[in-house]
Design an enzyme around this catalytic site. Structure first.
Site, mmCIF file in Angstrom:
data_model
loop_
_atom_site.group_PDB
_atom_site.id
_atom_site.type_symbol
_atom_site.label_atom_id
_atom_site.label_comp_id
_atom_site.label_asym_id
_atom_site.label_seq_id
_atom_site.Cartn_x
_atom_site.Cartn_y
_atom_site.Cartn_z
ATOM 1 N N TYR A 1 -12.879 -13.345 -6.698
ATOM 2 C CA TYR A 1 -12.569 -11.937 -5.857
ATOM 3 C C TYR A 1 -13.464 -11.195 -5.657
ATOM 4 C CZ TYR A 1 -7.627 -13.010 -7.747
ATOM 5 O OH TYR A 1 -6.316 -13.656 -7.537
HETATM 6 N N1 LIG Z 1 -3.198 -17.117 -8.830
HETATM 7 C C1 LIG Z 1 -3.259 -16.665 -7.403
HETATM 8 O O1 LIG Z 1 -3.654 -17.696 -6.618
HETATM 9 C C2 LIG Z 1 -3.073 -15.344 -7.001
HETATM 10 C C3 LIG Z 1 -2.662 -15.078 -5.682
HETATM 11 C C4 LIG Z 1 -2.269 -13.656 -5.326
HETATM 12 C C5 LIG Z 1 -2.410 -12.741 -6.360
HETATM 13 N N2 LIG Z 1 -2.774 -13.055 -7.567
HETATM 14 C C6 LIG Z 1 -2.798 -12.108 -8.710
HETATM 15 O O2 LIG Z 1 -1.614 -11.387 -8.501
HETATM 16 C C7 LIG Z 1 -1.953 -9.958 -8.589
HETATM 17 C C8 LIG Z 1 -0.937 -9.127 -7.653
HETATM 18 O O3 LIG Z 1 -0.521 -9.739 -6.429
HETATM 19 P P1 LIG Z 1 -0.540 -9.265 -4.960
HETATM 20 O O4 LIG Z 1 -1.638 -8.129 -5.113
HETATM 21 O O5 LIG Z 1 -0.850 -10.385 -4.203
HETATM 22 O O6 LIG Z 1 0.723 -9.013 -4.738
HETATM 23 P P2 LIG Z 1 1.999 -7.660 -5.265
HETATM 24 O O7 LIG Z 1 1.677 -7.372 -6.717
HETATM 25 O O8 LIG Z 1 3.156 -8.147 -4.769
HETATM 26 O O9 LIG Z 1 1.490 -6.434 -4.197
HETATM 27 C C9 LIG Z 1 0.686 -5.571 -4.577
HETATM 28 C C10 LIG Z 1 0.295 -4.679 -3.371
HETATM 29 O O10 LIG Z 1 1.475 -4.100 -2.977
HETATM 30 C C11 LIG Z 1 1.045 -2.590 -2.879
HETATM 31 N N3 LIG Z 1 1.673 -1.867 -4.100
HETATM 32 C C12 LIG Z 1 1.737 -1.891 -5.466
HETATM 33 N N4 LIG Z 1 2.266 -0.949 -6.050
HETATM 34 C C13 LIG Z 1 2.979 -0.084 -5.196
HETATM 35 C C14 LIG Z 1 3.746 0.768 -5.105
HETATM 36 N N5 LIG Z 1 4.188 1.146 -6.365
HETATM 37 N N6 LIG Z 1 4.422 1.563 -4.108
HETATM 38 C C15 LIG Z 1 3.769 1.100 -3.000
HETATM 39 N N7 LIG Z 1 2.783 -0.104 -2.848
HETATM 40 C C16 LIG Z 1 2.387 -0.639 -3.752
HETATM 41 C C17 LIG Z 1 -0.529 -2.393 -3.046
HETATM 42 O O11 LIG Z 1 -1.060 -2.812 -1.759
HETATM 43 P P3 LIG Z 1 -1.345 -1.636 -0.645
HETATM 44 O O12 LIG Z 1 -1.402 -0.404 -1.200
HETATM 45 O O13 LIG Z 1 -2.395 -2.366 0.113
HETATM 46 O O14 LIG Z 1 0.144 -1.388 0.128
HETATM 47 C C18 LIG Z 1 -0.751 -3.630 -3.822
HETATM 48 O O15 LIG Z 1 -1.855 -4.169 -3.511
HETATM 49 C C19 LIG Z 1 -3.118 -10.042 -7.815
HETATM 50 O O16 LIG Z 1 -4.106 -8.709 -7.849
HETATM 51 C C20 LIG Z 1 -4.016 -11.105 -8.541
HETATM 52 O O17 LIG Z 1 -4.618 -10.603 -9.875
HETATM 53 C C21 LIG Z 1 -3.125 -14.374 -7.954
#
Ligand SMILES: NC(=O)c1ccc[n+]([C@@H]2O[C@H](COP(=O)([O-])OP(=O)(O)OC[C@H]3O[C@@H](n4cnc5c(N)ncnc54)[C@H](OP(=O)(O)O)[C@@H]3O)[C@@H](O)[C@H]2O)c1
Length: 292
Positions: free
Chosen positions: A26
């Site tokens: 990351y």
């Molecule tokens: N193992 C893997 O391969 C893998 C892959 C992906 C992710 N991950 C992990 O999972 C974590 C979370 O996944 P993700 O970031 O992909 O997806 P997510 O949690 O589904 O979406 C997060 C995004 O939604 C928006 N958000 C979050 N809370 C909000 C709210 N209350 N109101 C409005 N918008 C909101 C923010 O983006 P904006 O502000 O830009 O809209 C945030 O970055 C990552 O940080 C990472 O640690 C792991």
């Protein structure tokens, strides 16, 4: 920007959140490893009195880069992560993905790398990420043979990606005592309700128009329970017995997402949400590294 992230981290810790997920991949280019560096800085800056739990668990992930071909290279990767975070031990050291789909011979180096980190005490526990049911069982058996318990399995897990594989993975986790960590629990923000046709970014969120009736059901349940759609979406993960790790970029988002804690959706609401998800033609694209 980093100040905002620190305030977001502090708020989460103040409210008892003690699991933070990161990865050695990351942060790209000049910012390579920056996520781990920042987390390390944030942890060191926590005033003792404000710590709610007695411990903070950092779960980091080691990328299966094609040049990491020996267990020793994974141990080095782990030491580099420890160095960036200025920690003596990582809470959960996870394999970011399996190479089974495209470089099966590399897989054993990954597994032995995990074993070596654990035996050296560099990680308190080990986990995997993007492992499907078959690979999960294989690595579990291998680690067991080597005397290493598999602590967690991280997969894409949300109302937008709740398919046969997720159900099977959860069943395996439950039967073997593995914790399921749910990544992308907000469907990359699509389950927050903030996107509409007119403000839809390009990329994977283009499935949004195909997400009714799920989005309208989420909204209706949220309104009825005095919650927001994000809170309902995260609470669904908790109800299913997973540990959600929503990505947050601001204090406001963290405040809202913290409101997913301390209450529980009702069983009929769960059924309603899941049947609405099934009826919605849009599904999240699975991670390219996800195996069977
Ligand atoms: N193992 C893997 O391969 C893998 C892959 C992906 C992710 N991950 C992990 O999972 C974590 C979370 O996944 P993700 O970031 O992909 O997806 P997510 O949690 O589904 O979406 C997060 C995004 O939604 C928006 N958000 C979050 N809370 C909000 C709210 N209350 N109101 C409005 N918008 C909101 C923010 O983006 P904006 O502000 O830009 O809209 C945030 O970055 C990552 O940080 C990472 O640690 C792991």
């Amino acid at each position: 920007m980093d100040g905002d992230l620190k305030a977001t981290f502090d708020l989460a810790v103040e409210h008892g959140i003690n699991l933070f997920d990161t990865a050695d991949s990351y942060g790209t280019g000049r910012l390579n490893g920056q996520s781990e560096r920042l987390l390390g800085n944030f942890i060191r800056a926590i005033p003792r009195g404000r710590r709610v739990g007695d411990d903070i668990v950092i779960a980091t992930k080691f990328a299966a880069y094609p040049w990491r071909l020996t267990p020793g290279q994974f141990v080095k990767a782990c030491e580099a992560s420890l160095d960036r975070m200025q920690l003596k031990q990582i809470g959960i050291g996870q394999l970011h993905w399996s190479t089974a789909n495209y470089a099966p011979l590399q897989e054993r180096a990954l597994w032995d790398g995990l074993v070596a980190m654990y035996e050296k005490g560099l990680v308190r526990a080990v986990g995997v990420s993007n492992y499907g049911p078959k690979q999960l069982l294989k690595i579990y058996d291998y680690l067991k043979l080597r005397g290493v318990p598999l602590s967690s399995a991280q997969v894409q897990f949300s109302l937008l990606s709740y398919g046969d594989d997720q159900i099977e993975i959860k069943e395996i986790c439950d039967s073997l005592g593995i914790t399921l960590i749910a990544y992308s629990p907000l469907g990359l923000g699509m389950l927050t309700g903030k996107y509409t046709q007119s403000n839809l970014p390009s990329g994977p969120r283009q499935i949004l128009p195909k997400l009714d009736p799920l989005l309208s059901t989420l909204k209706e349940i949220a309104q009825k329970s005095g919650k927001t759609t994000s809170q309902v979406a995260i609470n669904w993960c908790i109800y299913k017995g997973a540990i959600p790790i929503p990505g947050v970029k601001s204090v406001r988002q963290a405040e809202e997402n913290l409101g997913a804690l301390g209450w529980r959706l009702k069983p009929d609401e769960i059924l309603w949400l899941e049947s609405a998800a099934k009826e919605s033609p849009g599904k999240m694209i699975q991670n390219v590294f996800q195996t069977r």
